[in-house]
Design a protein around this motif. Structure first.
Motif, PDB file in Angstrom:
ATOM      1  N   ALA A  39     -11.649  17.704  65.945  1.00  0.00           N
ATOM      2  CA  ALA A  39     -12.024  19.113  66.078  1.00  0.00           C
ATOM      3  C   ALA A  39     -13.434  19.332  66.613  1.00  0.00           C
ATOM      4  O   ALA A  39     -13.628  20.193  67.482  1.00  0.00           O
ATOM      5  CB  ALA A  39     -11.822  19.839  64.758  1.00  0.00           C
ATOM      6  N   PRO A  40     -14.455  18.594  66.173  1.00  0.00           N
ATOM      7  CA  PRO A  40     -15.794  18.844  66.715  1.00  0.00           C
ATOM      8  C   PRO A  40     -15.928  18.505  68.208  1.00  0.00           C
ATOM      9  O   PRO A  40     -16.826  19.010  68.882  1.00  0.00           O
ATOM     10  CB  PRO A  40     -16.704  17.927  65.892  1.00  0.00           C
ATOM     11  N   LEU A  41     -15.034  17.700  68.728  1.00  0.00           N
ATOM     12  CA  LEU A  41     -15.104  17.294  70.130  1.00  0.00           C
ATOM     13  C   LEU A  41     -14.415  18.276  71.064  1.00  0.00           C
ATOM     14  O   LEU A  41     -14.623  18.212  72.280  1.00  0.00           O
ATOM     15  CB  LEU A  41     -14.459  15.907  70.300  1.00  0.00           C
ATOM     16  N   LEU A  42     -13.623  19.177  70.509  1.00  0.00           N
ATOM     17  CA  LEU A  42     -12.827  20.096  71.310  1.00  0.00           C
ATOM     18  C   LEU A  42     -13.546  21.428  71.491  1.00  0.00           C
ATOM     19  O   LEU A  42     -14.407  21.800  70.695  1.00  0.00           O
ATOM     20  CB  LEU A  42     -11.485  20.346  70.624  1.00  0.00           C
ATOM     21  N   PRO A  43     -13.181  22.168  72.548  1.00  0.00           N
ATOM     22  CA  PRO A  43     -13.691  23.544  72.678  1.00  0.00           C
ATOM     23  C   PRO A  43     -13.248  24.369  71.471  1.00  0.00           C
ATOM     24  O   PRO A  43     -12.225  24.069  70.838  1.00  0.00           O
ATOM     25  CB  PRO A  43     -13.027  24.050  73.961  1.00  0.00           C
ATOM     26  N   SER A  44     -14.000  25.395  71.152  1.00  0.00           N
ATOM     27  CA  SER A  44     -13.771  26.154  69.916  1.00  0.00           C
ATOM     28  C   SER A  44     -12.355  26.742  69.845  1.00  0.00           C
ATOM     29  O   SER A  44     -11.728  26.706  68.783  1.00  0.00           O
ATOM     30  CB  SER A  44     -14.809  27.257  69.759  1.00  0.00           C
ATOM     31  N   GLU A  45     -11.852  27.284  70.941  1.00  0.00           N
ATOM     32  CA  GLU A  45     -10.517  27.889  70.914  1.00  0.00           C
ATOM     33  C   GLU A  45      -9.451  26.823  70.670  1.00  0.00           C
ATOM     34  O   GLU A  45      -8.516  27.026  69.886  1.00  0.00           O
ATOM     35  CB  GLU A  45     -10.227  28.612  72.232  1.00  0.00           C
ATOM     36  N   THR A  46      -9.606  25.685  71.304  1.00  0.00           N
ATOM     37  CA  THR A  46      -8.648  24.593  71.107  1.00  0.00           C
ATOM     38  C   THR A  46      -8.732  24.053  69.681  1.00  0.00           C
ATOM     39  O   THR A  46      -7.713  23.738  69.065  1.00  0.00           O
ATOM     40  CB  THR A  46      -8.914  23.465  72.121  1.00  0.00           C
ATOM     41  N   ALA A  47      -9.944  23.971  69.138  1.00  0.00           N
ATOM     42  CA  ALA A  47     -10.118  23.507  67.763  1.00  0.00           C
ATOM     43  C   ALA A  47      -9.460  24.479  66.781  1.00  0.00           C
ATOM     44  O   ALA A  47      -8.861  24.057  65.784  1.00  0.00           O
ATOM     45  CB  ALA A  47     -11.598  23.336  67.447  1.00  0.00           C
ATOM     46  N   MET A  48      -9.576  25.792  67.068  1.00  0.00           N
ATOM     47  CA  MET A  48      -8.914  26.785  66.209  1.00  0.00           C
ATOM     48  C   MET A  48      -7.401  26.624  66.272  1.00  0.00           C
ATOM     49  O   MET A  48      -6.720  26.693  65.250  1.00  0.00           O
ATOM     50  CB  MET A  48      -9.319  28.198  66.613  1.00  0.00           C
ATOM     51  N   ASN A  49      -6.859  26.406  67.488  1.00  0.00           N
ATOM     52  CA  ASN A  49      -5.414  26.200  67.636  1.00  0.00           C
ATOM     53  C   ASN A  49      -4.968  24.945  66.889  1.00  0.00           C
ATOM     54  O   ASN A  49      -3.901  24.936  66.275  1.00  0.00           O
ATOM     55  CB  ASN A  49      -5.026  26.090  69.112  1.00  0.00           C
ATOM     56  N   LEU A  50      -5.783  23.906  66.954  1.00  0.00           N
ATOM     57  CA  LEU A  50      -5.465  22.671  66.245  1.00  0.00           C
ATOM     58  C   LEU A  50      -5.439  22.907  64.740  1.00  0.00           C
ATOM     59  O   LEU A  50      -4.550  22.431  64.032  1.00  0.00           O
ATOM     60  CB  LEU A  50      -6.478  21.584  66.605  1.00  0.00           C
ATOM     61  N   GLY A  51      -6.406  23.681  64.236  1.00  0.00           N
ATOM     62  CA  GLY A  51      -6.438  24.006  62.809  1.00  0.00           C
ATOM     63  C   GLY A  51      -5.236  24.829  62.383  1.00  0.00           C
ATOM     64  O   GLY A  51      -4.658  24.598  61.318  1.00  0.00           O
ATOM     65  N   GLU A  52      -4.852  25.803  63.207  1.00  0.00           N
ATOM     66  CA  GLU A  52      -3.686  26.628  62.890  1.00  0.00           C
ATOM     67  C   GLU A  52      -2.410  25.792  62.902  1.00  0.00           C
ATOM     68  O   GLU A  52      -1.531  25.968  62.047  1.00  0.00           O
ATOM     69  CB  GLU A  52      -3.575  27.783  63.883  1.00  0.00           C
ATOM     70  N   THR A  53      -2.314  24.885  63.856  1.00  0.00           N
ATOM     71  CA  THR A  53      -1.148  24.010  63.926  1.00  0.00           C
ATOM     72  C   THR A  53      -1.094  23.092  62.710  1.00  0.00           C
ATOM     73  O   THR A  53      -0.023  22.841  62.156  1.00  0.00           O
ATOM     74  CB  THR A  53      -1.193  23.179  65.221  1.00  0.00           C
ATOM     75  N   SER A  54      -2.246  22.609  62.291  1.00  0.00           N
ATOM     76  CA  SER A  54      -2.310  21.767  61.108  1.00  0.00           C
ATOM     77  C   SER A  54      -1.871  22.548  59.876  1.00  0.00           C
ATOM     78  O   SER A  54      -1.150  22.027  59.013  1.00  0.00           O
ATOM     79  CB  SER A  54      -3.730  21.225  60.920  1.00  0.00           C
ATOM     80  N   GLN A  55      -2.278  23.799  59.785  1.00  0.00           N
ATOM     81  CA  GLN A  55      -1.878  24.644  58.657  1.00  0.00           C
ATOM     82  C   GLN A  55      -0.376  24.894  58.687  1.00  0.00           C
ATOM     83  O   GLN A  55       0.283  24.861  57.642  1.00  0.00           O
ATOM     84  CB  GLN A  55      -2.638  25.979  58.699  1.00  0.00           C
ATOM     85  N   ALA A  56       0.186  25.121  59.879  1.00  0.00           N
ATOM     86  CA  ALA A  56       1.633  25.320  59.997  1.00  0.00           C
ATOM     87  C   ALA A  56       2.384  24.050  59.586  1.00  0.00           C
ATOM     88  O   ALA A  56       3.429  24.122  58.929  1.00  0.00           O
ATOM     89  CB  ALA A  56       1.995  25.713  61.428  1.00  0.00           C
ATOM     90  N   ALA A  57       1.836  22.903  59.942  1.00  0.00           N
ATOM     91  CA  ALA A  57       2.454  21.633  59.540  1.00  0.00           C
ATOM     92  C   ALA A  57       2.422  21.493  58.025  1.00  0.00           C
ATOM     93  O   ALA A  57       3.386  21.019  57.414  1.00  0.00           O
ATOM     94  CB  ALA A  57       1.748  20.462  60.210  1.00  0.00           C
ATOM     95  N   ASP A  58       1.318  21.892  57.411  1.00  0.00           N
ATOM     96  CA  ASP A  58       1.222  21.856  55.945  1.00  0.00           C
ATOM     97  C   ASP A  58       2.315  22.703  55.298  1.00  0.00           C
ATOM     98  O   ASP A  58       2.985  22.257  54.357  1.00  0.00           O
ATOM     99  CB  ASP A  58      -0.142  22.381  55.493  1.00  0.00           C
ATOM    100  N   GLU A  59       2.483  23.916  55.798  1.00  0.00           N
ATOM    101  CA  GLU A  59       3.489  24.823  55.232  1.00  0.00           C
ATOM    102  C   GLU A  59       4.894  24.256  55.401  1.00  0.00           C
ATOM    103  O   GLU A  59       5.708  24.279  54.472  1.00  0.00           O
ATOM    104  CB  GLU A  59       3.388  26.199  55.882  1.00  0.00           C
TER     105      GLU A  59
END
Length: 148
Positions: A39-59
């Motif tokens: 996440a720190p290596l990615l652009p902010s929008e891509t990092a946010m998408n990655l976080g949201e995808t991770s949260q969806a995977a958790d659910e």
């Protein structure tokens, strides 16, 4: 010493967690470490998408872990077995067609025998996959009907 080893083996033989819970926990630990690293290596929008995808995977994995595998009946698995067999057969046929189109367009100089000699292992692989699908469907067809 040997009694301690046998006790350890018995503990390993009887897992305390269900397989889907173990899958969820293992995947989560690997995914969170990966997301934290990337996440720190990615652009902010891509990092946010990655976080949201991770949260969806958790659910999704939380819902999956709630399934009790022991309560699934053989009848409930019938559609999945049929779809798996049909998928094997369909993929086999599709790949055979792609192989024939590839050979006819890129190697028109080869005869049918030369094509099979040059690409025999692809033919065998795809035919075997189709036969495996037919075996799954045949096994499903030979099962006794459910009395409901």
């Amino acid at each position: 010493m040997s009694s301690q080893n046998s006790k350890e083996r018995l503990e390993l033989a009887n897992p305390t967690r269900k397989p889907l819970v173990l899958l969820r926990d293992t995947e989560r630990s690997l995914r969170l470490k990966t997301v934290e690293t990337i996440a720190p290596l990615l652009p902010s929008e891509t990092a946010m998408n990655l976080g949201e995808t991770s949260q969806a995977a958790d659910e999704f994995l939380d819902e999956l872990a709630k399934i009790d595998i022991d309560t699934i009946t053989d009848a409930e698995l019938k559609p999945a077995r049929i779809m798996a067999g049909l998928t094997f057969i369909g993929f086999s046929g599709l790949m055979l067609m792609f192989l024939l189109v590839y050979l006819s367009n890129l190697h028109p100089e080869l005869s049918a025998v030369a094509q099979i000699q040059a690409y025999w292992y692809q033919y065998v692989w795809f035919i075997s996959l189709g036969v495996a699908g037919l075996a799954v469907l045949g096994r499903e067809a030979m099962r006794p009907p459910e009395d409901e």
